[in-house]
Design a protein around this motif. Structure first.
Motif, PDB file in Angstrom:
ATOM      1  N   ARG A 108      45.846  38.536  14.890  1.00 31.92           N
ATOM      2  CA  ARG A 108      45.304  39.776  14.282  1.00 31.92           C
ATOM      3  C   ARG A 108      43.795  39.731  14.242  1.00 31.92           C
ATOM      4  NH1 ARG A 108      47.494  40.976   8.610  1.00 31.92           N
ATOM      5  NH2 ARG A 108      46.026  42.708   8.915  1.00 31.92           N
TER       6      ARG A 108
ATOM      7  N   ASP B 192      42.455  40.208  17.691  1.00 33.46           N
ATOM      8  CA  ASP B 192      42.491  41.634  18.055  1.00 33.46           C
ATOM      9  C   ASP B 192      41.355  42.392  17.373  1.00 33.46           C
ATOM     10  OD1 ASP B 192      43.941  44.114  19.097  1.00 33.46           O
ATOM     11  OD2 ASP B 192      43.955  44.497  16.918  1.00 33.46           O
TER      12      ASP B 192
ATOM     13  N   GLU C 152      38.151  41.646  19.198  1.00 31.88           N
ATOM     14  CA  GLU C 152      38.131  42.288  20.511  1.00 31.88           C
ATOM     15  C   GLU C 152      37.816  43.775  20.394  1.00 31.88           C
ATOM     16  OE1 GLU C 152      41.100  42.959  24.346  1.00 31.88           O
ATOM     17  OE2 GLU C 152      41.697  41.676  22.681  1.00 31.88           O
ATOM     18  N   ARG C 153      38.369  44.399  19.373  1.00 29.25           N
ATOM     19  CA  ARG C 153      38.157  45.828  19.196  1.00 29.25           C
ATOM     20  C   ARG C 153      36.771  46.160  18.640  1.00 29.25           C
ATOM     21  NH1 ARG C 153      40.538  47.835  15.333  1.00 29.25           N
ATOM     22  NH2 ARG C 153      41.650  46.039  14.417  1.00 29.25           N
TER      23      ARG C 153
END
Length: 504
Positions: A114, A117, A120-121
């Motif tokens: 999580r 992610d 990365e976002r």
């Protein structure tokens, strides 16, 4: 019914009726506009209530999270405790004073999927200084952006040692909280409240599809400015159609009432005209019947006067009275008959060569006895001895009516000045007395038919009130004029006639 009367009655009927309808319609429009404005103000207030409630939720969330963020210690225990302190926190991040991400670390072995992610976002957003420069308060702020169809929302603050601590929020939970706190009175069947994002519809107060004709919109406060409330509703009927029907009916009723009044007035006018015509015809018939015997009386009286002995003064005096009164009665009958003919357009002017001075002298001679009885002094200055074209009978009647007024209204022992003169184009005859004169307020009315001045000199004096009116009409028919001109004393009348006769 004459066209002129129809036009006048149409004006009387239509103007008030149309005015009532127009003013009533404008009043309805004004009232409708006022009610619509009030209605829209109330609907905007409903919408504002939902927006204000959303603002309160954001303020409450910000006040609850910021103290926690500011007090965050840079150890794993404190970070874990902060991450689980609120259901709205999705991810926590920390930047050192140089703007480098120190939590979560992408190189850390303890990095969860999580967190990976999240980095990365959001790595380019977190490292961008613009993310933290759009806030009015340089130490605290919100930032939101879309990644695909998903909204990313962060709240950040700077600690006392210049570390930047922020959280990514569960925007779905935030929207759910906003929807849960929408006031109950915004969920009625007569309207529909919709919450939309830039990509989709998030909430609708009614599950049943309905058609609404009006909509009001309002954006949510930052950082949810990409969301908006849409308020759908149908306008109610502000003014009942019955009022418009009533207005039309009332206008028609007014028109019918005025039509009835106009009809009654026209019928009354027709009746008065008929009665007046009957009275005039009766007067004409009586005057016509009197004219022949009166002519015989006057003729035989004049013959008798010529044959009687002058030495019998009493008989002569009585005979003169008969002749004088018969002349006066003849003038009155001629006035009545000629007035009736003039009103009906049956007077025909028969011009002939006449000498103005001769007409004056002959007409004046018929008043010798009457003027002598009143002890009037006659001063004649006649200088119109050339012939002109005029109707001798009408010319004589004009002068007779002027002298008749002197006989009736000029006091005893007064002086009468009669003068005439001729120019190249016209003849003027002036008749002036030094009596009481005519009050100025009556100057514009004495030539009106049947108008008589009421004062001590005229009350009790017999007359029809048409003498001057007929005299002026006959003068104008010749292309001339009869007028009352200013004078120092008494009354002064001036008769003007064209020498060649401009007959109308």
């Amino acid at each position: 019914m004459p066209l002129k009367i129809i036009s006048i009655f149409s004006f009387i009927i239509l103007i008030p009726s149309l005015s009532i309808f127009y003013l009533g319609s404008r009043l309805n429009e004004s009232e409708e506009s006022m009610l619509r404005a009030r209605y829209y103000a109330a609907e905007e207030e409903r919408l504002e209530l939902a927006v204000n409630q959303s603002t309160l939720i954001l303020e409450k969330l910000e006040k609850g999270l910021l103290p926690l963020l500011k007090k965050t210690a840079m150890d794993n225990e404190s970070i874990n405790e902060l991450s689980s302190s609120s259901i709205y926190i999705k991810h926590l991040f920390i930047l050192n004073p140089k703007g480098k991400i120190i939590y979560p670390l992408s190189s850390s072995e303890a990095l969860t999927p999580r967190e990976a992610d999240f980095l990365e976002r959001n790595d380019h957003i977190l490292r961008d200084p613009q993310t933290y420069s759009n806030s009015q308060d340089k130490s605290t702020g919100w930032y939101s952006w879309y990644a695909g169809k998903n909204l990313n929302l962060i709240l950040w603050t700077q600690t006392s040692d210049q570390f930047t601590v922020g959280v990514e929020l569960h925007h779905d939970r935030l929207i759910s909280e906003i929807i849960k706190n929408i006031p109950d009175k915004l969920s009625e069947e007569s309207y529909q409240l919709v919450l939309r994002s830039a990509e989709s519809q998030l909430y609708r107060s009614s599950t049943e599809p309905s058609t609404y004709s009006n909509i009001l919109k309002a954006e949510l406060p930052a950082p949810l400015q990409s969301f908006q409330f849409a308020y759908h509703f149908n306008e109610p009927v502000f003014i009942s159609p019955l009022r418009q029907y009533f207005l039309i009916g009332f206008s028609l009723l007014t028109a019918l009432s005025l039509s009835g009044i106009c009809f009654l007035l026209y019928r009354e006018r027709r009746r008065n005209i008929l009665e007046s015509t009957q009275r005039v015809n009766f007067a004409n018939q009586v005057s016509h019947e009197l004219k022949t015997p009166l002519t015989n009386i006057r003729m035989y009286a004049e013959l008798l006067q010529n044959r009687l002995d002058d030495e019998d003064p009493k008989v002569m005096k009585r005979l003169n009275v008969i002749i004088t009164e018969s002349h006066r009665l003849s003038r009155m009958i001629n006035n009545v008959l000629n007035f009736a003919k003039w009103e009906k357009g049956k007077i025909f002017i028969k011009t002939d060569e006449v000498i103005p001075d001769q007409i004056c002298t002959d007409t004046l001679s018929k008043f010798d006895l009457a003027f002598h009885k009143k002890k009037l002094t006659i001063n004649s200055h006649l200088n119109a001895s050339k012939s002109i074209l005029a109707d001798p009978d009408l010319f004589t009647q004009i002068m007779g009516n002027l002298f008749s007024n002197i006989e009736k209204y000029v006091p005893d022992n007064c002086t009468i000045d009669i003068s005439s003169l001729q120019t190249e184009k016209q003849t003027e005859i002036i008749v002036q007395d030094n009596g009481h004169g005519i009050p100025k307020k009556h100057h514009g009315k004495i030539f009106q038919s049947f108008y008589r001045i009421s004062n001590q000199m005229s009350d009790g004096v017999t007359g029809t009130g048409i003498g001057l009116a007929i005299a002026r009409d006959f003068a104008r028919a010749h292309g001339g004029e009869l007028e009352l001109i200013p004078s120092q004393e008494g009354a002064c009348f001036k008769l003007t006639l064209p020498n060649l006769g401009n007959i109308s």
